[in-house]
Motif scaffolding. Structure first.
Motif, short mmCIF file in Angstrom:
data_model
loop_
_atom_site.label_atom_id
_atom_site.label_comp_id
_atom_site.label_asym_id
_atom_site.label_seq_id
_atom_site.Cartn_x
_atom_site.Cartn_y
_atom_site.Cartn_z
N UNK A 10 -6.68 2.80 -12.68
CA UNK A 10 -6.83 2.68 -11.23
C UNK A 10 -5.51 2.54 -10.48
N UNK A 11 -4.66 1.61 -10.89
CA UNK A 11 -3.44 1.37 -10.11
C UNK A 11 -2.53 2.59 -10.11
N UNK A 12 -2.34 3.23 -11.26
CA UNK A 12 -1.45 4.39 -11.31
C UNK A 12 -2.04 5.56 -10.55
N UNK A 13 -3.36 5.72 -10.60
CA UNK A 13 -4.00 6.80 -9.86
C UNK A 13 -3.77 6.64 -8.37
N UNK A 14 -3.90 5.43 -7.86
CA UNK A 14 -3.71 5.19 -6.44
C UNK A 14 -2.28 5.44 -6.01
N UNK A 15 -1.34 5.20 -6.88
CA UNK A 15 0.06 5.34 -6.52
C UNK A 15 0.53 6.79 -6.55
N UNK A 75 4.90 20.59 4.72
CA UNK A 75 3.91 19.53 4.89
C UNK A 75 4.56 18.17 4.72
N UNK A 76 4.01 17.19 5.40
CA UNK A 76 4.42 15.79 5.26
C UNK A 76 3.17 15.00 4.91
N UNK A 77 3.31 14.11 3.94
CA UNK A 77 2.17 13.32 3.49
C UNK A 77 2.50 11.83 3.52
N UNK A 78 1.55 11.05 3.98
CA UNK A 78 1.64 9.62 3.83
C UNK A 78 1.05 9.23 2.48
N UNK A 79 1.79 8.47 1.71
CA UNK A 79 1.37 8.10 0.35
C UNK A 79 1.13 6.60 0.29
N UNK A 80 0.02 6.21 -0.32
CA UNK A 80 -0.38 4.81 -0.41
C UNK A 80 -0.55 4.22 1.00
N UNK A 81 -1.35 4.90 1.79
CA UNK A 81 -1.66 4.42 3.13
C UNK A 81 -2.52 3.16 3.05
N UNK A 82 -3.53 3.20 2.19
CA UNK A 82 -4.46 2.08 2.06
C UNK A 82 -4.33 1.35 0.73
N UNK A 83 -3.86 2.04 -0.28
CA UNK A 83 -3.93 1.52 -1.65
C UNK A 83 -3.25 0.17 -1.82
N UNK A 84 -2.13 -0.04 -1.15
CA UNK A 84 -1.39 -1.30 -1.33
C UNK A 84 -2.00 -2.44 -0.52
N UNK A 85 -2.97 -2.13 0.33
CA UNK A 85 -3.59 -3.15 1.16
C UNK A 85 -4.95 -3.59 0.63
N UNK A 86 -5.50 -2.83 -0.30
CA UNK A 86 -6.83 -3.12 -0.84
C UNK A 86 -6.70 -4.02 -2.06
N UNK A 87 -7.44 -5.13 -2.13
CA UNK A 87 -7.37 -6.01 -3.30
C UNK A 87 -7.71 -5.26 -4.59
#
Length: 260
Positions: A15-20, A206-218
């Motif tokens: 999970x953690x690596x996938x989100x990153x 293209x420009x992408x935001x990465x880990x927009x939510x992932x670092x904020x979710x428990x």
């Protein structure tokens, strides 16, 4: 980082690596596929500057491409060698010691179909020179992938942690640092990163935001709630290209091509 099988399928990920890494990996894989079709080949020459132990290089090599990793750390290159051997791609990966400022002491100019510069620009003395060198390593119309720390994500994280003074400091600091204890030497806005790329001769695609939510979710929510990871990954992918979310992303990704 997902590690594609020779058949192109991606096995289950942690999970953690996938989100990153999921957003950048999917964008990069598609870009490499397109570049290979344009060149009429199954195997590209890829340069990974600051590639470390091969978190991107090994999966790229498993797609069938030849990868040269440049990194200043002998320990990272040793880990890369071991990782490549375990993945069965040692014959397609070469590690050389060096850095982006002295890039052409160890690799050739105009020699690569794609260049990755991930997690490098935050640490170098002159980010503009670093981007210019990565572009100079590309063949005509070659693909470049830049990934760097985003300012907005750090500001949001400090504020949500209750460190409001540090959040404000990051906003006003030229390097985007929240204080002397900040481990990150430099952060970027999307405009700053795209300007660096454009000034170096990149046509930004293209420009992408990465880990927009992932670092904020428990983490416990992602790891225990049924299908939460899948839903969060889809949310990250949906938000990645929307400019409104670039300003709060932990990392920013720029994909482009070398201008003729």
């Amino acid at each position: 980082m997902p590690d594609p099988s020779p058949g192109g399928k991606t096995p289950p990920r942690q999970p953690r690596s996938a989100l990153r890494t999921s957003v950048v990996w999917e964008v990069l894989k598609d870009a490499l596929d397109r570049r290979a079709k344009v060149r009429g080949t199954d195997s590209l020459d890829v340069l990974d500057t600051g590639g470390g132990s091969g978190s991107f290089a090994v999966p790229v090599a498993r797609l069938g491409h030849r990868v040269t990793v440049v990194d200043p750390s002998p320990n990272a290159l040793f880990a890369l060698e071991r990782r490549a051997a375990e993945a069965g791609v040692a014959d397609r990966i070469k590690g050389v010691q060096g850095d982006v400022h002295g890039l052409f002491d160890v690799v050739e100019r105009d020699g690569y179909d794609a260049v990755l510069c991930h997690g490098v620009l935050e640490y170098v003395d002159d980010p503009a020179e670093g981007v210019r060198n990565t572009v100079a390593a590309l063949r005509a119309d070659g693909t470049i992938s830049l990934l760097a720390a985003g300012l907005g994500g750090a500001v949001l994280a400090r504020a949500l942690a209750g460190h409001f003074t540090e959040a404000r400091q990051a906003l006003t600091d030229p390097a985007g640092r929240w204080g002397d204890g900040d481990p990150m030497p430099r952060r970027f806005t999307a405009e700053q990163l795209t300007t660096l790329a454009s000034d170096a001769g990149v046509e930004v695609g293209a420009v992408h935001g990465v880990r927009v939510f992932a670092d904020l979710v428990p983490g416990v929510l992602v790891d225990t709630e049924p299908r939460a990871l899948e839903a969060l990954l889809k949310l990250e992918a949906a938000a990645a290209e929307l400019p409104a979310f670039h300003s709060v992303a932990t990392q920013l990704h720029v994909l482009g091509e070398k201008r003729a």
